[in-house]
Enzyme design. Structure first.
Site, PDB file in Angstrom:
ATOM      1  N   LYS A 201     -27.651  16.531  11.116  1.00  0.00           N
ATOM      2  CA  LYS A 201     -27.850  17.562   9.668  1.00  0.00           C
ATOM      3  C   LYS A 201     -26.352  18.526   9.829  1.00  0.00           C
ATOM      4  CE  LYS A 201     -30.324  19.609  13.249  1.00  0.00           C
ATOM      5  NZ  LYS A 201     -30.360  18.883  14.293  1.00  0.00           N
TER       6      LYS A 201
ATOM      7  N   ARG B 250     -36.089  27.105  13.470  1.00  0.00           N
ATOM      8  CA  ARG B 250     -36.469  25.957  14.651  1.00  0.00           C
ATOM      9  C   ARG B 250     -37.664  26.321  15.346  1.00  0.00           C
ATOM     10  NH1 ARG B 250     -31.113  24.388  15.972  1.00  0.00           N
ATOM     11  NH2 ARG B 250     -31.029  23.379  17.558  1.00  0.00           N
TER      12      ARG B 250
ATOM     13  N   ARG C  70     -20.263  12.264  21.266  1.00  0.00           N
ATOM     14  CA  ARG C  70     -19.743  13.469  20.418  1.00  0.00           C
ATOM     15  C   ARG C  70     -19.155  13.902  21.084  1.00  0.00           C
ATOM     16  NH1 ARG C  70     -23.612  17.142  17.005  1.00  0.00           N
ATOM     17  NH2 ARG C  70     -24.882  17.198  19.423  1.00  0.00           N
TER      18      ARG C  70
ATOM     19  N   ARG D 219     -19.167  18.625  23.586  1.00  0.00           N
ATOM     20  CA  ARG D 219     -19.847  20.475  23.565  1.00  0.00           C
ATOM     21  C   ARG D 219     -20.532  20.607  25.477  1.00  0.00           C
ATOM     22  NH1 ARG D 219     -23.147  20.590  18.134  1.00  0.00           N
ATOM     23  NH2 ARG D 219     -25.074  21.069  19.679  1.00  0.00           N
TER      24      ARG D 219
ATOM     25  N   ARG E 186     -33.298  19.125  24.993  1.00  0.00           N
ATOM     26  CA  ARG E 186     -33.258  19.587  23.604  1.00  0.00           C
ATOM     27  C   ARG E 186     -33.963  18.633  22.502  1.00  0.00           C
ATOM     28  NH1 ARG E 186     -26.966  18.645  22.816  1.00  0.00           N
ATOM     29  NH2 ARG E 186     -27.189  19.218  20.270  1.00  0.00           N
TER      30      ARG E 186
HETATM   31  P1  AP5 Z   1     -24.403  15.745  13.926  1.00  0.00           P
HETATM   32  O1  AP5 Z   1     -24.390  15.315  12.050  1.00  0.00           O
HETATM   33  O2  AP5 Z   1     -23.675  16.322  15.049  1.00  0.00           O
HETATM   34  O3  AP5 Z   1     -25.926  16.029  14.398  1.00  0.00           O
HETATM   35  P2  AP5 Z   1     -27.188  17.439  14.305  1.00  0.00           P
HETATM   36  O4  AP5 Z   1     -28.187  16.741  13.822  1.00  0.00           O
HETATM   37  O5  AP5 Z   1     -26.071  18.154  13.907  1.00  0.00           O
HETATM   38  O6  AP5 Z   1     -26.810  17.747  15.779  1.00  0.00           O
HETATM   39  P3  AP5 Z   1     -26.862  19.294  16.644  1.00  0.00           P
HETATM   40  O7  AP5 Z   1     -26.631  18.216  18.147  1.00  0.00           O
HETATM   41  O8  AP5 Z   1     -24.975  20.156  15.978  1.00  0.00           O
HETATM   42  O9  AP5 Z   1     -28.382  19.445  16.225  1.00  0.00           O
HETATM   43  P4  AP5 Z   1     -28.432  20.491  17.287  1.00  0.00           P
HETATM   44  O10 AP5 Z   1     -29.609  21.699  16.261  1.00  0.00           O
HETATM   45  O11 AP5 Z   1     -29.509  20.465  18.973  1.00  0.00           O
HETATM   46  O12 AP5 Z   1     -27.611  21.932  17.721  1.00  0.00           O
HETATM   47  P5  AP5 Z   1     -27.107  23.387  17.129  1.00  0.00           P
HETATM   48  O13 AP5 Z   1     -25.717  23.168  16.952  1.00  0.00           O
HETATM   49  O14 AP5 Z   1     -27.874  23.577  15.742  1.00  0.00           O
HETATM   50  O15 AP5 Z   1     -24.106  14.378  13.921  1.00  0.00           O
HETATM   51  C1  AP5 Z   1     -24.491  13.849  16.008  1.00  0.00           C
HETATM   52  C2  AP5 Z   1     -23.226  12.451  15.497  1.00  0.00           C
HETATM   53  O16 AP5 Z   1     -24.005  11.536  15.149  1.00  0.00           O
HETATM   54  C3  AP5 Z   1     -22.047  13.103  15.440  1.00  0.00           C
HETATM   55  O17 AP5 Z   1     -21.002  12.417  16.180  1.00  0.00           O
HETATM   56  C4  AP5 Z   1     -21.940  12.395  13.725  1.00  0.00           C
HETATM   57  O18 AP5 Z   1     -20.262  12.284  13.395  1.00  0.00           O
HETATM   58  C5  AP5 Z   1     -22.597  10.993  14.233  1.00  0.00           C
HETATM   59  N1  AP5 Z   1     -23.483  10.411  13.193  1.00  0.00           N
HETATM   60  C6  AP5 Z   1     -24.254  11.301  12.546  1.00  0.00           C
HETATM   61  N2  AP5 Z   1     -24.715  10.634  11.401  1.00  0.00           N
HETATM   62  C7  AP5 Z   1     -24.561   9.426  11.757  1.00  0.00           C
HETATM   63  C8  AP5 Z   1     -24.824   8.058  10.791  1.00  0.00           C
HETATM   64  N3  AP5 Z   1     -24.907   8.146  10.174  1.00  0.00           N
HETATM   65  N4  AP5 Z   1     -24.820   7.306  11.814  1.00  0.00           N
HETATM   66  C9  AP5 Z   1     -23.408   6.770  12.803  1.00  0.00           C
HETATM   67  N5  AP5 Z   1     -23.403   8.374  13.257  1.00  0.00           N
HETATM   68  C10 AP5 Z   1     -23.874   9.704  12.984  1.00  0.00           C
HETATM   69  O19 AP5 Z   1     -27.683  23.848  18.036  1.00  0.00           O
HETATM   70  C11 AP5 Z   1     -27.500  24.267  19.674  1.00  0.00           C
HETATM   71  C12 AP5 Z   1     -27.748  24.724  19.839  1.00  0.00           C
HETATM   72  O20 AP5 Z   1     -28.195  26.447  20.396  1.00  0.00           O
HETATM   73  C13 AP5 Z   1     -29.473  25.057  20.125  1.00  0.00           C
HETATM   74  O21 AP5 Z   1     -29.535  23.778  21.521  1.00  0.00           O
HETATM   75  C14 AP5 Z   1     -29.777  26.174  20.591  1.00  0.00           C
HETATM   76  O22 AP5 Z   1     -29.357  27.107  22.683  1.00  0.00           O
HETATM   77  C15 AP5 Z   1     -28.973  27.482  19.578  1.00  0.00           C
HETATM   78  N6  AP5 Z   1     -29.267  27.224  18.273  1.00  0.00           N
HETATM   79  C16 AP5 Z   1     -29.096  27.391  17.418  1.00  0.00           C
HETATM   80  N7  AP5 Z   1     -29.501  27.488  16.331  1.00  0.00           N
HETATM   81  C17 AP5 Z   1     -30.693  28.370  17.371  1.00  0.00           C
HETATM   82  C18 AP5 Z   1     -32.165  28.869  16.772  1.00  0.00           C
HETATM   83  N8  AP5 Z   1     -32.472  29.047  15.377  1.00  0.00           N
HETATM   84  N9  AP5 Z   1     -32.784  29.545  17.549  1.00  0.00           N
HETATM   85  C19 AP5 Z   1     -32.678  29.662  18.632  1.00  0.00           C
HETATM   86  N10 AP5 Z   1     -31.653  28.872  19.078  1.00  0.00           N
HETATM   87  C20 AP5 Z   1     -30.463  28.262  18.411  1.00  0.00           C
END
Ligand code: AP5
Length: 208
Positions: free
Chosen positions: A13, A88, A122, A152, A163
């Site tokens: 994402k 979410r 990552r 992270r 997660r």
């Molecule tokens: P990346 O692009 O970072 O993936 P992502 O989907 O953004 O993953 P996240 O782990 O950031 O998502 P998340 O939803 O768990 O975390 P968030 O920060 O929102 O890609 C991952 C890796 O893969 C990278 O190294 C990239 O280079 C690689 N990659 C990508 N595509 C690739 C491909 N095609 N081929 C090869 N490599 C590839 O949330 C964190 C925490 O915040 C949550 O757990 C929660 O506690 C809180 N939170 C956030 N939003 C909310 C909400 N709305 N409500 C409640 N709590 C929330």
């Protein structure tokens, strides 16, 4: 264009939102990044939310809503936005309708084994926020600003498992929700970053 990116942790994402915001000239809004940013901006609030993030649990809906409400009220959101990590929960999807709504939810479908490997590898630059896979930077330094990259706090193996579990139980039902609303598009996220980006471009340039 008001877009929501859906998909499990590590599905890409953030990676795709980063180029999409430049190409489509709408802001990339990541609630995860905004919450992590509170560590610097408002350490007192971060103390409250840290234990949710570090355990891989969701931060309470009301708190996220307050943070997002302020952000979506800013002038750069007038012509649309790319939401990464919000909504979410079904309650957050309702909240979003009150804040501005969604034209399209793009689900990045990816095999769990593949994304587990991506998340384990990552690394993030603590200075400029740029993300990498460890295999891209053998010296462990950010290619943009030279800072030593870090892992992270919620990418530890036990937290990653939780997660995924939270995603399956609480967030995945949004796929059905947006499907029922006629606003869901699915993208195959198992290719290279360039292949997935090409699929997203083809979808969006075909008209939302
Ligand atoms: P990346 O692009 O970072 O993936 P992502 O989907 O953004 O993953 P996240 O782990 O950031 O998502 P998340 O939803 O768990 O975390 P968030 O920060 O929102 O890609 C991952 C890796 O893969 C990278 O190294 C990239 O280079 C690689 N990659 C990508 N595509 C690739 C491909 N095609 N081929 C090869 N490599 C590839 O949330 C964190 C925490 O915040 C949550 O757990 C929660 O506690 C809180 N939170 C956030 N939003 C909310 C909400 N709305 N409500 C409640 N709590 C929330």
């Amino acid at each position: 264009m008001k877009l929501v990116l859906l998909g499990p942790p590590g599905s890409g994402k953030g990676t795709h939102a980063m180029w999409m915001c430049g190409e489509y000239k709408i802001p990339h809004i990541s609630t995860g990044a905004m919450l992590r940013e509170e560590e610097r901006r408002n350490p007192h609030l971060y103390e409250e939310i840290r234990h949710y993030i570090d355990r891989g649990e969701l931060v309470p809906d009301e708190l996220i809503f307050e943070i997002l409400k302020e952000r979506l009220a800013e002038s750069d959101c007038r012509d649309g936005y790319i939401l990464d990590g919000f909504p979410r929960t079904l309650k957050q999807a309702e909240m979003l309708e009150a804040l501005g709504g969604v034209d399209l939810a793009v689900m990045i479908d990816t095999m769990p084994e593949l994304i587990m490997e991506r998340v384990r590898g990552r690394r993030v630059c603590p200075r400029c926020g740029k993300g990498y896979h460890i295999s891209q930077i053998p010296d462990g330094k950010c290619t943009d600003c030279g800072a030593e990259v870090t892992i992270r706090s919620d990418d530890k193996p036990e937290t990653i498992r939780n997660r995924f579990d939270v995603y399956d139980r609480v967030t995945h039902p949004l796929v059905e929700h947006y499907k029922n609303e006629g606003k869901l598009a699915r993208i195959d996220g198992s290719g290279t970053i360039e292949e997935v980006a090409a699929e997203i471009r083809a979808l969006l340039n075909g008209g939302v």
